[in-house]
Design a protein around this motif. Structure first.
Motif, short mmCIF file in Angstrom:
data_model
loop_
_atom_site.label_atom_id
_atom_site.label_comp_id
_atom_site.label_asym_id
_atom_site.label_seq_id
_atom_site.Cartn_x
_atom_site.Cartn_y
_atom_site.Cartn_z
N ARG A 5 19.53 -9.05 3.79
CA ARG A 5 20.66 -9.22 2.87
C ARG A 5 20.40 -8.39 1.61
O ARG A 5 19.27 -8.29 1.14
CB ARG A 5 20.85 -10.68 2.48
N PRO A 6 21.44 -7.80 1.02
CA PRO A 6 21.23 -6.93 -0.15
C PRO A 6 20.65 -7.71 -1.33
O PRO A 6 20.95 -8.89 -1.53
CB PRO A 6 22.64 -6.41 -0.46
N ILE A 7 19.83 -7.03 -2.11
CA ILE A 7 19.25 -7.58 -3.33
C ILE A 7 19.80 -6.75 -4.49
O ILE A 7 19.62 -5.54 -4.54
CB ILE A 7 17.72 -7.50 -3.30
N THR A 8 20.50 -7.41 -5.40
CA THR A 8 21.16 -6.71 -6.50
C THR A 8 20.21 -6.60 -7.69
O THR A 8 19.72 -7.61 -8.20
CB THR A 8 22.44 -7.44 -6.92
N ILE A 9 19.97 -5.35 -8.11
CA ILE A 9 19.12 -5.08 -9.28
C ILE A 9 19.86 -4.12 -10.19
O ILE A 9 20.17 -2.99 -9.80
CB ILE A 9 17.77 -4.48 -8.85
N ASP A 10 20.19 -4.58 -11.39
CA ASP A 10 20.94 -3.76 -12.35
C ASP A 10 22.21 -3.21 -11.73
O ASP A 10 22.51 -2.01 -11.78
CB ASP A 10 20.07 -2.61 -12.87
N GLU A 11 22.97 -4.12 -11.09
CA GLU A 11 24.26 -3.80 -10.48
C GLU A 11 24.13 -2.78 -9.35
O GLU A 11 25.08 -2.10 -9.00
CB GLU A 11 25.24 -3.29 -11.54
N GLN A 12 22.93 -2.67 -8.79
CA GLN A 12 22.70 -1.76 -7.67
C GLN A 12 22.12 -2.55 -6.51
O GLN A 12 21.18 -3.33 -6.69
CB GLN A 12 21.76 -0.64 -8.07
N ASP A 13 22.69 -2.39 -5.32
CA ASP A 13 22.22 -3.11 -4.14
C ASP A 13 21.01 -2.39 -3.54
O ASP A 13 21.04 -1.18 -3.31
CB ASP A 13 23.32 -3.22 -3.09
N VAL A 14 19.94 -3.16 -3.32
CA VAL A 14 18.72 -2.64 -2.72
C VAL A 14 18.55 -3.30 -1.36
O VAL A 14 18.77 -4.51 -1.21
CB VAL A 14 17.49 -2.95 -3.62
N PHE A 15 18.17 -2.51 -0.37
CA PHE A 15 18.03 -3.03 0.99
C PHE A 15 16.60 -2.80 1.48
O PHE A 15 16.08 -1.68 1.40
CB PHE A 15 19.02 -2.35 1.95
N VAL A 16 15.99 -3.85 1.97
CA VAL A 16 14.68 -3.76 2.63
C VAL A 16 14.77 -4.53 3.94
O VAL A 16 15.70 -5.30 4.16
CB VAL A 16 13.54 -4.33 1.75
N SER A 17 13.83 -4.31 4.79
CA SER A 17 13.76 -5.05 6.05
C SER A 17 12.30 -5.40 6.30
O SER A 17 11.44 -5.14 5.46
CB SER A 17 14.33 -4.22 7.20
N THR A 18 12.03 -6.00 7.43
CA THR A 18 10.66 -6.43 7.69
C THR A 18 10.32 -6.31 9.17
O THR A 18 11.19 -6.36 10.03
CB THR A 18 10.45 -7.90 7.24
N SER A 19 9.04 -6.11 9.42
CA SER A 19 8.48 -6.16 10.77
C SER A 19 7.52 -7.34 10.83
O SER A 19 6.88 -7.67 9.83
CB SER A 19 7.76 -4.86 11.11
N ILE A 20 7.42 -7.98 12.00
CA ILE A 20 6.68 -9.23 12.10
C ILE A 20 5.70 -9.15 13.27
O ILE A 20 6.07 -8.74 14.37
CB ILE A 20 7.63 -10.43 12.30
N GLY A 21 4.46 -9.53 13.00
CA GLY A 21 3.45 -9.69 14.05
C GLY A 21 3.12 -11.16 14.21
O GLY A 21 2.97 -11.89 13.24
N ILE A 22 3.00 -11.61 15.46
CA ILE A 22 2.81 -13.03 15.74
C ILE A 22 1.50 -13.23 16.49
O ILE A 22 1.23 -12.56 17.49
CB ILE A 22 3.98 -13.59 16.58
N ALA A 23 0.67 -14.16 15.97
CA ALA A 23 -0.56 -14.58 16.65
C ALA A 23 -0.58 -16.10 16.71
O ALA A 23 -0.07 -16.76 15.80
CB ALA A 23 -1.80 -14.05 15.93
#
Length: 860
Positions: free
Chosen positions: A539-557
């Motif tokens: 989901r977008p993260i708004t910083i100083d009226e600007q949308d920032v997008f990140v994602s993630t990778s997951i390892g499971i043990a």
């Protein structure tokens, strides 16, 4: 008779006077003994109070230094046991990554106040220095004016266990705390340790007067500073280092006993003086007549007034103290509370006098009455109690008590709420991340150890998710570290919202998080959580009226299926995370046994490649390039192969990515360029050699200087050397790539764009960058079906190159149809198996200089 009677009366009067005087002298002696005993008791109590205060001040001073060492060890450990630090500070010193991007640079001084930051290489040479936030070129021993070889060796000895070391030293007469840790890859599976001794990261925290004063204020120690020569004999001293070699700390302990003496002794003196005056007055009256009751009554009245004055003064002393005084009777009911009770607690004295003391105060070990009833309890011990003030807030007080002569107790109470909260804060920060408030690596290990000990069967496993943010680095690079911190805080909140009570979310590194899940045994539940985590972070993260997008990778043990030890479980989760990133990111992977085998195999291959580069296992092949129009050989492309003693001939697409990841690409490229140029120097003047460059070489490696040196050593004409680069070089940093390419052109070499047509902005790059040629990717010829559309595409590429005055070379000429098509569109040059396979140097030398004709079955 009258005379005798008068004499008897006189004698009787004199006897009464003598008796009165004797009794008065005895009473005065008794009072003097009482005052003397009171004075001795007061002096003893004052000395005991001062001694207790001195011991507490020394304790908190020592705790402050221990806390400082602990904090510095934790800080240097977070930076040293980090895969990125290993790549950019040990494998090679990357000033851009470390200082310009402020990963390990000026922020160390701004955020932590460390005046010195040094990296000592495996040969004990200082290769990176930041002094007071500025990049310097200075040896650590020169800056410290002393050798720290012992500290460096101890730090390297702790590399395997990831244990840093600290020591107090003296720097120019000022005590300083130095922390050192070996730089290791940590748990990053993408970073592979080389066979050199580890470099050592060194932090130096100079304990100047301002810093010592601030530390002392945090721990309630007044005027903490480095002791001078004049203070060598003082009592409030704490030596630093071995036998105080780093200096000695001195502080000013409060003197409650001295203040008590200053107030109490004058009062006793005044009371003693009043008693003396009273005795003198009574003696004077008795000489006038022992039976004069009025005079005796007046003297008694004056003595009572003096005693009342003394009591009033003592009461003033009690009320001006920072503590409040209390008394209870045998039924544990409060019978006295000093006026300071209301000032300190905000509670009403009248409301609490007569109430049970257990209703006001309670301890963590039970009721206060139970503590007071402990047999043979030491009277100098104190206990921490809790009470609730008028605003409903819990306060903490330190209570001391002594049993009264009759029944009941009296004592003092000191409010220590701020002190206790400060200690709790210090303890919290030792187990939690200062930025996000999430548990840190230490707390994660404690939580894991406790859960793994209680783990019984595989029916109720422990699930570990290792998360790493994708596309996070551009946020820091483009928007700054403040924006990166906002993103990390928001991600932390979203992760916490996705888990249940009893689960743990921890931050263990820059953008690395670990989730520990309990009571989740169904695979569908785990994967549903992974989807929810990915969707939440995307989901977008708004910083100083600007949308920032990140994602993630997951390892499971999973424990106990995969491992039963915390370190092994973390390592397996990281391996699975590495596979998730390799699988396209923004996904998850379960740990499998073959993953570890793949990593081991990859690391073995990397080790073999290091050996191959140093010991001549590489081979260079040359694939000829021909002019399409007349079949004339114009040059050859140099292709590296690896002649492994056990695996045979290994193609470059297998070991080139390993070389790039392991930091071996520069030494590999140096060998290829040097060998190719030496061979080309023996060819006819009409032939050139073409060499492929890795995009990494444009970011680091002094490419221009390396090419110049190779050309000089081989003696080949620069115009006979062509460098092939891919479009990713421009995508990763167009401005820097353009500058390097212009410098290469000034040397005189040719530059060609390889794999043209597979990128996104090739046309704009061809117009802006100084290319001499372009190579049509082999995929265009391989897809050719003989229709007009395929011919039109290739013809358009050839026309584009001709319009920009570029030499167009077609790769992958595999059939006679391919060659015929290239003739039709007037392509300049071609190479491929139909024309000639890659040849070893002897075979190519046999072919060099022979002019061949273009035939239907290819060039011979």
């Amino acid at each position: 008779m009258p005379n005798n009677f008068a004499s008897i009366v006189t004698l009787s009067s004199r006897s009464s006077v003598s008796l009165a005087r004797a009794s008065l002298f005895k009473f005065a002696g008794l009072l003097a003994g009482v005052f003397l005993l009171a004075s001795v008791s007061l002096i003893y109590l004052a000395h005991d109070l001062d001694r207790t205060e001195e011991v507490e001040s020394a304790f908190y001073t020592k705790k402050a230094m221990q806390s400082l060492e602990k904090s510095l060890r934790s800080t240097v450990k977070d930076y040293a046991f980090w895969g990125d630090a290993y790549k950019h500070l040990h494998t090679e010193v990357d000033l851009d990554w470390a200082f310009v991007r402020q990963n390990v640079g000026p922020t160390i001084y701004k955020d932590f106040g460390f005046q010195g930051l040094f990296v000592v290489s495996d040969v004990n040479r200082t290769v990176y220095s930041v002094v007071k936030g500025e990049l310097k070129s200075v040896e650590v021993s020169e800056w410290l004016k002393q050798s720290i070889a012992g500290i460096i060796d101890k730090a390297r000895a702790g590399a395997e266990t990831e244990t840093p070391t600290t020591a107090f030293i003296n720097v120019n007469g000022v005590p300083a705390l130095i922390a050192a840790a070996a730089i290791t890859p940590g748990t990053d599976p993408s970073v592979v340790a080389d066979d050199r001794s580890p470099s050592v990261l060194v932090f130096v925290d100079v304990l100047n007067s301002a810093k010592l004063k601030l530390i002392g204020n945090d721990f309630g120690v007044k005027h903490l500073h480095a002791a001078t020569a004049d203070e060598a004999g003082a009592t409030s001293l704490l030596p630093l280092g071995i036998d105080g070699a780093a200096g000695t700390l001195h502080w000013s302990s409060s003197k409650p006993g001295l203040r008590l003496l200053k107030l109490g002794l004058p009062l006793i003196g005044v009371a003693l003086l009043l008693v003396c005056l009273m005795t003198w007055a009574i003696l004077r009256r008795t000489t006038a007549g022992a039976l004069v009751l009025d005079s005796s009554y007046a003297s008694l009245q004056r003595s009572q007034e003096a005693l009342a004055t003394g009591e009033a003064r003592f009461r003033d002393v009690v009320e001006t103290s920072s503590d409040w005084v209390w008394e209870i009777d045998a039924d544990w009911r409060l019978t006295f509370l000093s006026e300071r009770f209301e000032d300190v607690t905000g509670l009403s004295r009248d409301a609490w006098i007569g109430a049970m003391i257990d209703d006001l105060l309670c301890t963590e070990l039970g009721t206060l009455s139970q503590w007071l009833s402990i047999p043979n309890r030491r009277p100098d011990l104190s206990v921490q109690c809790r009470y609730v003030d008028t605003q409903g807030r819990e306060r903490i007080t330190r209570l001391s008590a002594r049993e009264m002569t009759g029944e009941g107790f009296r004592g003092t109470a000191t409010d220590v709420t701020e002190e206790v909260e400060a200690r709790r804060r210090i303890e919290f920060l030792s187990q939690h991340d200062a930025l996000t408030g999430l548990p840190n690596r230490r707390r994660l290990h404690e939580f894991l150890d406790s859960k793994l000990k209680a783990l019984q069967t595989a029916e109720q496993p422990l699930i570990m998710l290792s998360l790493d943010l994708d596309r996070f680095k551009p946020v820091n690079d483009l928007l700054g570290h403040a924006a990166g911190d906002l993103v990390l805080n928001e991600v932390s909140s979203r992760l916490a919202e996705c888990v249940r009570d009893g689960d743990l979310v921890a931050r263990i590194g820059g953008d690395e998080f670990v989730l520990i899940l309990t009571d989740m045994s169904i695979q569908e539940q785990v994967e549903a959580l992974c989807r929810r985590l990915i969707e939440s972070i995307e989901r977008p993260i708004t910083i100083d009226e600007q949308d920032v997008f990140v994602s993630t990778s997951i390892g499971i043990a999973i424990a106990p299926t995969d491992a039963f030890e915390a370190t092994e479980l973390l390592r397996y989760a990281d391996i699975a995370l590495y596979e998730a990133k390799a699988g396209g990111r923004n996904t998850w992977r379960y740990y499998a046994g073959d993953m570890n085998a793949k990593i081991i195999e990859r690391r073995r291959l990397e080790s073999d490649l290091r050996f191959a580069i140093k010991h001549g296992e590489l081979r260079l092949y040359f694939q000829p390039r021909y002019r399409i129009a007349d079949g004339q050989m114009v040059g050859a492309e140099a292709l590296v192969r690896w002649q492994h003693p056990e695996r045979g001939l290994i193609p470059p697409d297998t070991f080139i990515p390993i070389a790039e990841e392991a930091g071996l690409i520069l030494s590999l490229s140096d060998w290829v360029i040097s060998t190719a140029c030496r061979c080309a120097a023996q060819w006819p003047e009409s032939l050139f050699v073409s060499v492929n460059l890795s995009p990494i070489e444009f970011k680091r490696g002094n490419l221009v200087e390396r090419i110049q040196k190779t050309l000089h050593d081989s003696g080949v004409d620069p115009a006979r050397v062509e460098l092939e680069i891919t479009e990713s070089v421009m995508l990763d940093g167009a401005a820097g790539a353009l500058e390097v390419m212009r410098a290469l052109k000034r040397i005189g070499v040719r530059i060609s764009m390889d794999d043209f047509g597979t990128g996104y902005s090739s046309l704009s790059y061809l117009r802006e960058f100084p290319f001499d040629g372009l190579k049509i990717d082999r995929s265009f010829l391989n897809r050719m079906g003989g229709n007009e559309e395929d011919t039109a595409i290739i013809k358009a590429i050839v026309g584009l190159g001709r319009a920009l005055s570029l030499i167009v070379t077609a790769e992958g000429v595999e059939t006679a149809d391919h060659l015929e098509l290239l003739k039709e569109v007037s392509c300049d040059e071609g190479q491929g198996y139909f024309l000639s396979r890659p040849l070893d140097i002897d075979s190519f030398n046999a072919l060099a200089g022979i002019v061949v004709d273009v035939k239907e079955d290819g060039f011979r």
